[in-house]
Design a protein around this motif. Structure first.
Motif, PDB file in Angstrom:
ATOM      1  N   GLY A  52       0.704  -1.824  -0.656  1.00 56.42           N
ATOM      2  CA  GLY A  52       0.059  -0.184  -0.086  1.00 56.42           C
ATOM      3  C   GLY A  52       1.036   0.956  -0.175  1.00 56.42           C
ATOM      4  O   GLY A  52       0.959   2.691  -0.363  1.00 56.42           O
ATOM      5  N   SER A  53       1.797   1.484   0.678  1.00 57.97           N
ATOM      6  CA  SER A  53       2.768   2.189   0.950  1.00 57.97           C
ATOM      7  C   SER A  53       3.690   2.774  -0.617  1.00 57.97           C
ATOM      8  O   SER A  53       3.613   3.705  -0.622  1.00 57.97           O
ATOM      9  N   ALA A  54       3.385   1.656  -1.421  1.00 58.54           N
ATOM     10  CA  ALA A  54       4.386   1.703  -2.423  1.00 58.54           C
ATOM     11  C   ALA A  54       3.204   2.348  -2.870  1.00 58.54           C
ATOM     12  O   ALA A  54       3.908   2.960  -4.144  1.00 58.54           O
ATOM     13  N   MET A  55       1.617   1.550  -3.625  1.00 57.42           N
ATOM     14  CA  MET A  55       1.035   2.433  -4.133  1.00 57.42           C
ATOM     15  C   MET A  55       0.930   3.975  -3.807  1.00 57.42           C
ATOM     16  O   MET A  55       0.749   4.815  -5.001  1.00 57.42           O
ATOM     17  N   ILE A  56       0.875   4.106  -2.302  1.00 56.50           N
ATOM     18  CA  ILE A  56       1.094   5.893  -2.816  1.00 56.50           C
ATOM     19  C   ILE A  56       1.923   6.952  -2.698  1.00 56.50           C
ATOM     20  O   ILE A  56       1.741   7.793  -3.343  1.00 56.50           O
ATOM     21  N   SER A  57       2.832   6.355  -2.559  1.00 58.89           N
ATOM     22  CA  SER A  57       4.360   6.751  -3.071  1.00 58.89           C
ATOM     23  C   SER A  57       4.225   7.435  -4.690  1.00 58.89           C
ATOM     24  O   SER A  57       4.661   8.756  -4.623  1.00 58.89           O
ATOM     25  N   ARG A  58       3.373   6.626  -5.375  1.00 60.37           N
ATOM     26  CA  ARG A  58       3.274   6.967  -6.809  1.00 60.37           C
ATOM     27  C   ARG A  58       2.584   8.735  -6.446  1.00 60.37           C
ATOM     28  O   ARG A  58       2.983   9.168  -7.836  1.00 60.37           O
ATOM     29  N   PHE A  59       1.567   8.998  -6.026  1.00 58.38           N
ATOM     30  CA  PHE A  59       1.248  10.093  -5.799  1.00 58.38           C
ATOM     31  C   PHE A  59       2.123  10.729  -5.667  1.00 58.38           C
ATOM     32  O   PHE A  59       1.791  11.843  -6.082  1.00 58.38           O
ATOM     33  N   PHE A  60       3.533  10.627  -5.502  1.00 63.30           N
ATOM     34  CA  PHE A  60       4.212  11.892  -4.909  1.00 63.30           C
ATOM     35  C   PHE A  60       4.899  11.913  -5.988  1.00 63.30           C
ATOM     36  O   PHE A  60       5.834  12.789  -5.944  1.00 63.30           O
ATOM     37  N   GLY A  62       4.938  12.763  -8.573  1.00 67.45           N
ATOM     38  CA  GLY A  62       5.030  13.752  -9.722  1.00 67.45           C
ATOM     39  C   GLY A  62       5.681  14.645  -9.297  1.00 67.45           C
ATOM     40  O   GLY A  62       6.977  15.339  -9.887  1.00 67.45           O
ATOM     41  N   ARG A  63       5.590  15.553  -7.733  1.00 65.07           N
ATOM     42  CA  ARG A  63       5.847  15.996  -7.927  1.00 65.07           C
ATOM     43  C   ARG A  63       6.999  16.286  -6.673  1.00 65.07           C
ATOM     44  O   ARG A  63       8.134  17.902  -6.921  1.00 65.07           O
ATOM     45  N   SER A  64       7.766  15.294  -6.638  1.00 64.94           N
ATOM     46  CA  SER A  64       8.535  15.218  -6.079  1.00 64.94           C
ATOM     47  C   SER A  64       9.540  15.131  -7.130  1.00 64.94           C
ATOM     48  O   SER A  64      10.448  15.697  -7.175  1.00 64.94           O
ATOM     49  N   THR A  65       9.497  14.231  -7.971  1.00 68.18           N
ATOM     50  CA  THR A  65      10.841  14.990  -9.574  1.00 68.18           C
ATOM     51  C   THR A  65      10.405  16.234 -10.690  1.00 68.18           C
ATOM     52  O   THR A  65      11.444  16.424 -10.625  1.00 68.18           O
ATOM     53  N   PHE A 106       7.467   2.420   0.430  1.00 69.07           N
ATOM     54  CA  PHE A 106       7.799   4.139  -0.306  1.00 69.07           C
ATOM     55  C   PHE A 106       8.376   3.664  -0.928  1.00 69.07           C
ATOM     56  O   PHE A 106       8.804   4.653  -2.109  1.00 69.07           O
ATOM     57  N   LEU A 107       9.484   3.646  -0.203  1.00 68.89           N
ATOM     58  CA  LEU A 107      10.678   4.525  -1.141  1.00 68.89           C
ATOM     59  C   LEU A 107      10.957   3.437  -2.556  1.00 68.89           C
ATOM     60  O   LEU A 107      11.262   3.993  -3.313  1.00 68.89           O
ATOM     61  N   LEU A 108      10.947   2.312  -2.443  1.00 72.09           N
ATOM     62  CA  LEU A 108      11.328   1.307  -3.284  1.00 72.09           C
ATOM     63  C   LEU A 108      10.264   1.104  -4.391  1.00 72.09           C
ATOM     64  O   LEU A 108      10.593   1.351  -5.569  1.00 72.09           O
ATOM     65  N   GLY A 109       8.299   1.880  -3.811  1.00 73.93           N
ATOM     66  CA  GLY A 109       7.911   2.040  -4.592  1.00 73.93           C
ATOM     67  C   GLY A 109       8.093   3.546  -5.806  1.00 73.93           C
ATOM     68  O   GLY A 109       7.640   3.314  -7.162  1.00 73.93           O
ATOM     69  N   MET A 110       8.921   4.898  -5.859  1.00 73.49           N
ATOM     70  CA  MET A 110       9.593   5.544  -5.890  1.00 73.49           C
ATOM     71  C   MET A 110      10.933   5.125  -6.952  1.00 73.49           C
ATOM     72  O   MET A 110      10.684   5.788  -8.317  1.00 73.49           O
ATOM     73  N   GLY A 111      11.779   4.336  -6.489  1.00 70.42           N
ATOM     74  CA  GLY A 111      12.526   3.649  -7.691  1.00 70.42           C
ATOM     75  C   GLY A 111      12.110   2.425  -9.031  1.00 70.42           C
ATOM     76  O   GLY A 111      13.084   2.932  -9.703  1.00 70.42           O
TER      77      GLY A 111
END
Length: 186
Positions: A52-60, A62-65, A106-111
């Motif tokens: 779930g936290s991997a999925m949530i990380s995808r919401f952030f 665009g703004r982070s990158t 969360f972190l690996l979901g971004m990677g």
């Protein structure tokens, strides 16, 4: 020709490390739960938190990158996840293990999506499909080899040792990423 392009091999290594780490965590957490006396139901909840936290990380993402750049976000997420993976050796309760896995997820979901973005930036349009296919092949290769290594670590040293092995794998990907990858298109 695609493999000779700057940044492709490092992006593939990074992607391989992130994808196979995620897969091994799904397999190793039940063993770790057994070793620490955590019930299978709670391990299921912890696995769900990680996903779930991997999925949530995808919401952030665009703004982070947009603010920091793809390479920087990927590098930080990889290095912090390596530190948390190593620290997970000491997460012996359901609460600490759950918190650790949620943060790592969360972190690996971004990677993972960022490696695809970087591969796309590093290849011309006519080679992009081949480059992404090679990246996917790298992921599958890692998903074949890394679980074998995890089992070889877990057999003599226990499930917690796999966290150390995964931390080393992710840290190596972080080092490769920091030294070889950037946001510059071809």
């Amino acid at each position: 020709d695609v493999m000779r392009r700057p940044g492709i091999k490092p992006a593939i290594w990074t992607s391989l490390a992130v994808a196979s780490t995620n897969d091994v965590l799904v397999v190793i957490l039940p063993l770790v739960g057994t070793e620490f006396g955590i019930s299978p139901v709670i391990i299921g909840v912890i696995l769900s938190l990680r996903s779930g936290s991997a999925m949530i990380s995808r919401f952030f993402l665009g703004r982070s990158t947009a603010r920091f750049g793809s390479a920087r976000v990927m590098n930080y997420s990889i290095f912090i996840s390596a530190i948390l993976l190593f620290a997970s050796v000491y997460a012996t309760s359901a609460l600490t293990l759950g918190a650790s896995m949620a943060a790592i997820g969360f972190l690996l979901g971004m990677g993972q999506p960022l490696t695809m973005s970087i591969v796309s930036k590093k290849t011309p349009m006519e080679e992009r499909a081949m480059a992404i296919s090679i990246r996917l092949f790298g992921n599958r290769l890692g998903q074949f080899v890394v679980p074998f290594g995890a089992g070889a670590l877990a057999a003599p040293f226990g499930g917690g040792a796999v966290f150390v092995g995964l931390a080393a794998l992710i840290a190596s990907a972080g080092i490769v990423s920091v030294t070889k990858l950037d946001d510059q298109p071809i």
